[in-house]
Each structure stands twice: as structure tokens, then as C-alpha cells.
Design an enzyme around this catalytic site. Structure first.
Site, mmCIF file in Angstrom:
data_model
loop_
_atom_site.group_PDB
_atom_site.id
_atom_site.type_symbol
_atom_site.label_atom_id
_atom_site.label_comp_id
_atom_site.label_asym_id
_atom_site.label_seq_id
_atom_site.Cartn_x
_atom_site.Cartn_y
_atom_site.Cartn_z
ATOM 1 N N CYS A 1 21.773 -26.965 11.236
ATOM 2 C CA CYS A 1 22.808 -27.504 10.472
ATOM 3 C C CYS A 1 23.856 -28.424 11.546
ATOM 4 O O CYS A 1 24.734 -27.565 12.185
ATOM 5 C CB CYS A 1 23.580 -26.442 9.670
ATOM 6 S SG CYS A 1 24.877 -26.649 8.897
ATOM 7 N N CYS B 1 27.593 -27.728 10.763
ATOM 8 C CA CYS B 1 28.036 -26.382 11.235
ATOM 9 C C CYS B 1 28.019 -26.297 12.822
ATOM 10 O O CYS B 1 29.025 -25.866 13.449
ATOM 11 C CB CYS B 1 26.982 -25.203 10.685
ATOM 12 S SG CYS B 1 26.569 -25.485 9.111
ATOM 13 N N ASP B 2 27.196 -27.075 13.562
ATOM 14 C CA ASP B 2 27.056 -26.542 15.018
ATOM 15 C C ASP B 2 27.075 -27.792 15.841
ATOM 16 O O ASP B 2 27.350 -27.703 17.185
ATOM 17 C CB ASP B 2 25.633 -26.018 15.096
ATOM 18 C CG ASP B 2 25.438 -24.648 14.377
ATOM 19 O OD1 ASP B 2 26.686 -24.104 14.191
ATOM 20 O OD2 ASP B 2 24.621 -24.235 14.066
#
Ligand code: NDP
Length: 309
Positions: free
Chosen positions: A135, A138-139
Site C-alpha cells: 500500500c 499508506c507507506d
């Protein structure tokens, strides 16, 4: 077997299932939630979650899930740490079988999620959440000025790579074929991007590093020549697999195995509702799954009230 049917059973303990449980428990439906042996879904494998509203400093994925489970329990959800292996949705009350028990329920919310497809390398277990992510939303921020590789050739890979260029200094896209499956608009975002380099006809055969990823072993699928590529992280974008194996023949699935939604959270079976990634292959975010869980619980509540009269 516990022969008294619960009003509502929820299968799955990610953000969708737990949010459904919070709403259902507050509506006094005494839900029983099957959490699996571990609980928490995909967020258990992530580090800091920075895009879940309400946590301006970010929150660790496992901590967020602990908090959700506590919130669901506080309102009276019964959590069963077992996997549902089989269901019988052909007659009511519905039957849910685990390895150890069988339970009955008048309504069911299925929130079992999907799992990112993996390459199948042993090293994926070692580095999952420690340099391997699925992701970028997200990261990506953890890879500021670093070098990363995105694996895959579909729309997700293009989207992940394009997003990563905002942070990483160099983004490789490693694709096993000689053309992308992604749509042309998505391809355009990366094909001539100065920070993106594409390695065609290339497969990852191993992931190297000590505590985190620092290189990938590659093979050229045409010449079989091997090489090593220094990277700080690897983003897998090779598709997802919905966790619906145990639901075959019980509820209608689409050709890829995701649960079909009819009219809001309803499935092809009256009284069976669905929430989260097991039906939504587009957004796949904790917050959208949580929203789905809320909707499914409200729909289930309405349906149970109607059935009781
Ligand atoms: P896809 O199934 O479309 O693509 C998966 C990619 O991974 C393919 O290029 C495939 O290679 C590759 N792959 C699969 N297995 C392996 C493996 N074992 N080793 C190496 N490579 C592998 O998945 P996506 O997640 O990209 O997309 C899923 C759906 O979501 C699609 O319908 C897509 O259009 C949609 N989507 C739409 C977006 C948008 O419109 N904004 C954004 C993201 C997704 P090969 O091509 O050789 O088969």
C-alpha cells in the site's frame, strides 16, 4: 453446538467486521464476531497508519486494531478466536462451523477481506511490513529520498509507482511481461516519468537484507540472466485474492471471487450482508472498510427488525 441462534454473526475482524460489531452491539443485537485465530486483518502487518482520521501523529496498525476490538467488546460483542471454515446459508437460521464449534445466527455480516497476492518467496514472510508493503498510500512517506521497486503491470502498479514518485528518489517497476496490462492513461503517468525506470521481462527471485530490504535478486525471463538491484523497499501490486473459498455455492460471487453486492450491503442471500475488501476491490482502505462495516450493521439491524414483526 450452541443451539440458541445469535441475532447476528460477523465473520472477520478487520476494520469492516469490528466497526459492524461496534454498531450492532450498540444496537443491542448481541453480535458474535468470529475473529480468526489472530485478529485484525491486513492492518496487523503494517507499521504506522497515518491516514486513519483521528490520529494526527499516526497509529500503529496493531494498536488501531486492539482499540477497535476493545471498543467492540466494551459494548458487548462476543469475540470468538476461531476461523469459520464452512457456512450453511441455504436455510435459516444460518449455520457457521469452525474447527471447534458450530453456531447459529439469524443474520450474518461477511467481512473476511482479501489478501494481497504474494510472489511465494520465503523472504516475503521475513520482510513483510519491514520493507515490503502492499500500500503506497499508506507507506510511501517512509521512503523519502530512497529507492523502491514496484512489482506488477496492472493499474495498481502504475498507481503505486506514480504515488511513490512524490517521496522516493528512484522508482523501479519490475514486470514479468513485455507490456503492461494497465490502461493507457495509467501507463502514461509512469512511462516517461524521470524518476521511474521499468524493468521488463523480469521476475524477483529473492529478497535480500538484514532487518529490512536492501536488494532484490532478479532474473530476466527471456535470457535467464541473473542480477541484483539495490532497493530500500518493495511494493507488491500483483493483485488481491478475496478470502471467499469457504463461501463457494453459498453466496453469489463475481468471476474473480469477490462477493456480489445487491442493493447496499445485501448479498444474493436474504439476511446475509457484506462489508469491506471482500466486496470492494477498488478502494481497499481501512477507513472505507470501516464505513462499509457501519452500513452493513445498519442494514442488518433494519432487516432483523423487519423480520421480527
Ligand atoms: P491486475 O490483476 O490487473 O494486475 C496484476 C499484475 O500483476 C499483472 O500485470 C500481472 O502480470 C502481475 N502479476 C500477477 N501475478 C504475478 C506474479 N506471481 N508475479 C509477477 N507478476 C504478477 O491487478 P491490479 O491490482 O493492478 O488491478 C485489479 C483491478 O483493479 C483491475 O481491474 C484494475 O483495473 C483495477 N484498478 C483500477 C484503478 C484505477 O482505475 N484507478 C487503480 C487500481 C486498480 P501479467 O500482466 O503478466 O498477468
Amino acid at each position: 453446538m450452541n443451539s440458541t441462534p445469535s441475532p447476528l454473526a460477523i465473520i472477520g475482524s478487520g476494520p469492516a467486521g469490528l466497526t459492524a460489531a461496534i454498531y450492532a452491539a450498540r444496537a443491542k443485537l448481541n453480535p458474535v464476531l468470529f475473529a480468526g485465530i489472530e485478529f485484525g486483518g491486513q492492518l496487523m502487518g503494517t507499521t504506522v497508519v497515518e491516514n486513519y482520521p483521528g490520529f494526527p501523529e499516526g497509529v500503529d496498525g496493531p494498536e488501531l486494531m486492539q482499540r477497535m476490538i476493545k471498543q467492540a467488546e466494551n459494548f458487548g460483542t462476543e469475540i470468538v478466536y476461531q476461523f469459520v471454515r464452512a457456512v450453511d446459508f441455504k436455510s435459516r437460521p444460518f449455520k457457521l462451523k469452525t474447527d471447534e464449534s458450530e453456531r447459529l445466527a439469524h443474520a450474518v455480516i461477511v467481512a473476511v477481506g482479501s489478501s494481497p497476492r504474494r510472489l511465494g518467496l520465503d523472504a516475503e514472510n521475513k520482510f513483510w511490513g519491514r520493507g515490503i508493503s502492499t500500500c503506497a498510500t499508506c507507506d510511501a512517506a517512509f521512503f523519502k529520498d530512497k529507492t523502491v521497486a514496484v512489482i506488477g503491470g496492472g493499474d495498481s502498479a502504475m498507481e503505486e509507482a506514480s504515488f511513490l514518485t512524490r517521496f522516493a528518489k528512484q522508482v523501479y517497476i519490475i514486470h514479468r511481461g513485455d507490456r503492461f496490462r494497465a490502461g493507457p492513461i495509467m501507463q502514461d503517468r509512469v512511462l516517461n516519468h524521470p524518476q521511474v525506470k521499468i524493468l521488463w521481462n523480469t521476475q524477483v527471485t529473492d529478497i535480500l537484507g538484514d532487518k529490512t530490504v536492501n536488494a532484490l535478486k532478479l532474473v530476466d525471463t527471456q535470457t535467464q540472466s541473473e542480477s541484483e538491484l539495490a532497493v530500500d523497499g518493495m511494493f507488491l501490486a500483483i493483485g488481491h485474492v478475496p478470502n471467499t473459498g469457504f463461501l463457494k455455492d453459498q453466496v453469489e460471487l463475481d468471476p474473480k471471487g469477490y462477493i456480489k453486492v445487491f442493493d447496499r450491503s445485501r448479498t444474493s442471500v436474504e439476511g446475509v450482508f457484506v462489508a469491506g475488501d471482500v466486496e470492494d476491490w477498488v478502494y481497499q482502505q481501512a477507513i472505507t472498510a470501516a464505513g462499509d462495516g457501519c452500513k452493513a450493521a445498519l442494514e442488518a439491524q433494519k432487516w432483523l427488525e423487519k423480520e421480527a414483526h
